[in-house]
Scaffold this motif. Sequence first.
Motif, PDB file in Angstrom:
ATOM      1  N   SER A 185       0.846  -1.187   0.000  1.00 35.63           N
ATOM      2  CA  SER A 185       0.000   0.000   0.000  1.00 35.63           C
ATOM      3  C   SER A 185       0.883   1.239   0.000  1.00 35.63           C
ATOM      4  O   SER A 185       1.800   1.353   0.811  1.00 35.63           O
ATOM      5  N   PHE A 186       0.605   2.151  -0.904  1.00 34.29           N
ATOM      6  CA  PHE A 186       1.435   3.332  -1.095  1.00 34.29           C
ATOM      7  C   PHE A 186       0.861   4.553  -0.383  1.00 34.29           C
ATOM      8  O   PHE A 186      -0.356   4.668  -0.195  1.00 34.29           O
ATOM      9  N   SER A 187       1.734   5.486  -0.038  1.00 34.33           N
ATOM     10  CA  SER A 187       1.284   6.825   0.345  1.00 34.33           C
ATOM     11  C   SER A 187       1.383   7.703  -0.900  1.00 34.33           C
ATOM     12  O   SER A 187       2.359   7.625  -1.650  1.00 34.33           O
ATOM     13  N   CYS A 188       0.351   8.513  -1.121  1.00 30.33           N
ATOM     14  CA  CYS A 188       0.283   9.341  -2.322  1.00 30.33           C
ATOM     15  C   CYS A 188       0.117  10.813  -1.955  1.00 30.33           C
ATOM     16  O   CYS A 188      -0.527  11.143  -0.955  1.00 30.33           O
ATOM     17  N   LYS A 189       0.686  11.679  -2.791  1.00 35.05           N
ATOM     18  CA  LYS A 189       0.644  13.115  -2.517  1.00 35.05           C
ATOM     19  C   LYS A 189      -0.538  13.807  -3.177  1.00 35.05           C
ATOM     20  O   LYS A 189      -0.882  14.934  -2.824  1.00 35.05           O
ATOM     21  N   ASP A 190      -1.138  13.127  -4.165  1.00 36.46           N
ATOM     22  CA  ASP A 190      -2.290  13.704  -4.856  1.00 36.46           C
ATOM     23  C   ASP A 190      -3.051  12.565  -5.529  1.00 36.46           C
ATOM     24  O   ASP A 190      -2.877  11.397  -5.149  1.00 36.46           O
ATOM     25  N   ALA A 191      -3.855  12.866  -6.516  1.00 35.39           N
ATOM     26  CA  ALA A 191      -4.737  11.863  -7.113  1.00 35.39           C
ATOM     27  C   ALA A 191      -4.079  11.004  -8.181  1.00 35.39           C
ATOM     28  O   ALA A 191      -4.730  10.115  -8.743  1.00 35.39           O
ATOM     29  N   VAL A 192      -2.787  11.229  -8.453  1.00 37.51           N
ATOM     30  CA  VAL A 192      -2.110  10.426  -9.482  1.00 37.51           C
ATOM     31  C   VAL A 192      -0.696  10.002  -9.112  1.00 37.51           C
ATOM     32  O   VAL A 192      -0.133   9.106  -9.735  1.00 37.51           O
ATOM     33  N   ARG A 193      -0.087  10.625  -8.090  1.00 35.31           N
ATOM     34  CA  ARG A 193       1.338  10.403  -7.817  1.00 35.31           C
ATOM     35  C   ARG A 193       1.591   9.861  -6.421  1.00 35.31           C
ATOM     36  O   ARG A 193       0.896  10.209  -5.464  1.00 35.31           O
ATOM     37  N   LEU A 194       2.620   9.020  -6.337  1.00 35.18           N
ATOM     38  CA  LEU A 194       3.121   8.597  -5.039  1.00 35.18           C
ATOM     39  C   LEU A 194       3.701   9.812  -4.306  1.00 35.18           C
ATOM     40  O   LEU A 194       3.924  10.869  -4.890  1.00 35.18           O
ATOM     41  N   SER A 195       3.980   9.631  -3.026  1.00 34.15           N
ATOM     42  CA  SER A 195       4.578  10.723  -2.259  1.00 34.15           C
ATOM     43  C   SER A 195       5.901  11.177  -2.863  1.00 34.15           C
ATOM     44  O   SER A 195       6.280  12.337  -2.739  1.00 34.15           O
ATOM     45  N   SER A 196       6.605  10.263  -3.515  1.00 31.78           N
ATOM     46  CA  SER A 196       7.885  10.581  -4.163  1.00 31.78           C
ATOM     47  C   SER A 196       7.701  11.403  -5.427  1.00 31.78           C
ATOM     48  O   SER A 196       8.681  11.922  -5.974  1.00 31.78           O
TER      49      SER A 196
END
Length: 308
Positions: free
Chosen positions: A192-203
């Motif tokens: 399970s990933f952490s995401c910064k917005d609706a299309v991108r991972l936090s990275s």
Amino acid sequence: MKNIFDNFIQSRGFVVLDGAMATELEARGANLNHSLWSAKLLNEDPELIKQVHYDYLVAGADVITTASYQASFEGFAKHGYTHDEAIALMQLSVQLAFEARDEFMKEFPHREKPIVAASVGPYGASLADGSEYRGNYGVSIQDLKTFHRRRMQVLIETNADVLACETIPCIDEAVALLELLTEFPGVQAWISFSCKDAVRLSSGEDFAEALKLLNQSTQVVAVGVNCTAPQYIEALVKIAAENTGKHILVYPNKGEVWDAANKCWLPASTGDTHFYNGAKSWYLAGAKIIGGCCKTTPEDIRQLQQLG
């Protein structure tokens, strides 16, 4: 290898995960302003951890996730724990979940036996500086494998039902975890990933590309997003539905933002405070495994019973 979630999904159509551990412990009076976070209580107040597990089961969770997210050899060593003491505390994190499940099944024998997921937090969690929400580690895939390997082995040897590889902020860490899983044949995991917005991972990397990578592994039984703002989840689920045939899982936070410098939560700026409203949209978009992350409570998890 039968997917561990299949029985629940076939019988009811969805799986209910639990909610937050650390913020729920804090709500019950624990002081977790500490780099070990919830793992601090494995030594100081393990019964409180077990009680939170039990309360999530009573609220309807089909899965409880151990308090091992922040548990690492490096993290424990910083606070004077020996290698063997670190192993014992990691083992205890799973044992507490087993005990909570056993007590629950005595009280509610009609319920299908819940799943115990051993939390494998990201490398960034051990740094205790919010790196799991940035992913800019500056370390190699081999370094990440070295970090994860020993504690994954300890958790696997407890016979936890599944590994919860969670809040993964970057593709390199997902690669490291995939390669490590091949060293433990027969072990199932979700990533399970952490995401910064609706299309991108936090990275900043593309979520769709990360999902395509995970499709290569038969040991990864579910993929998705956690500890991400709820307003992004529906769009991310739709991306997942287009890029994987695996079960999709989501367990967002309540919209607050973690301030790593001051070790506090900043208020949510957007998002529906009624957890069920968001969860229903995630379910309809294709998520079949749904729960909550930071700031969610047993009451939020109780609402998920209405999904079907």
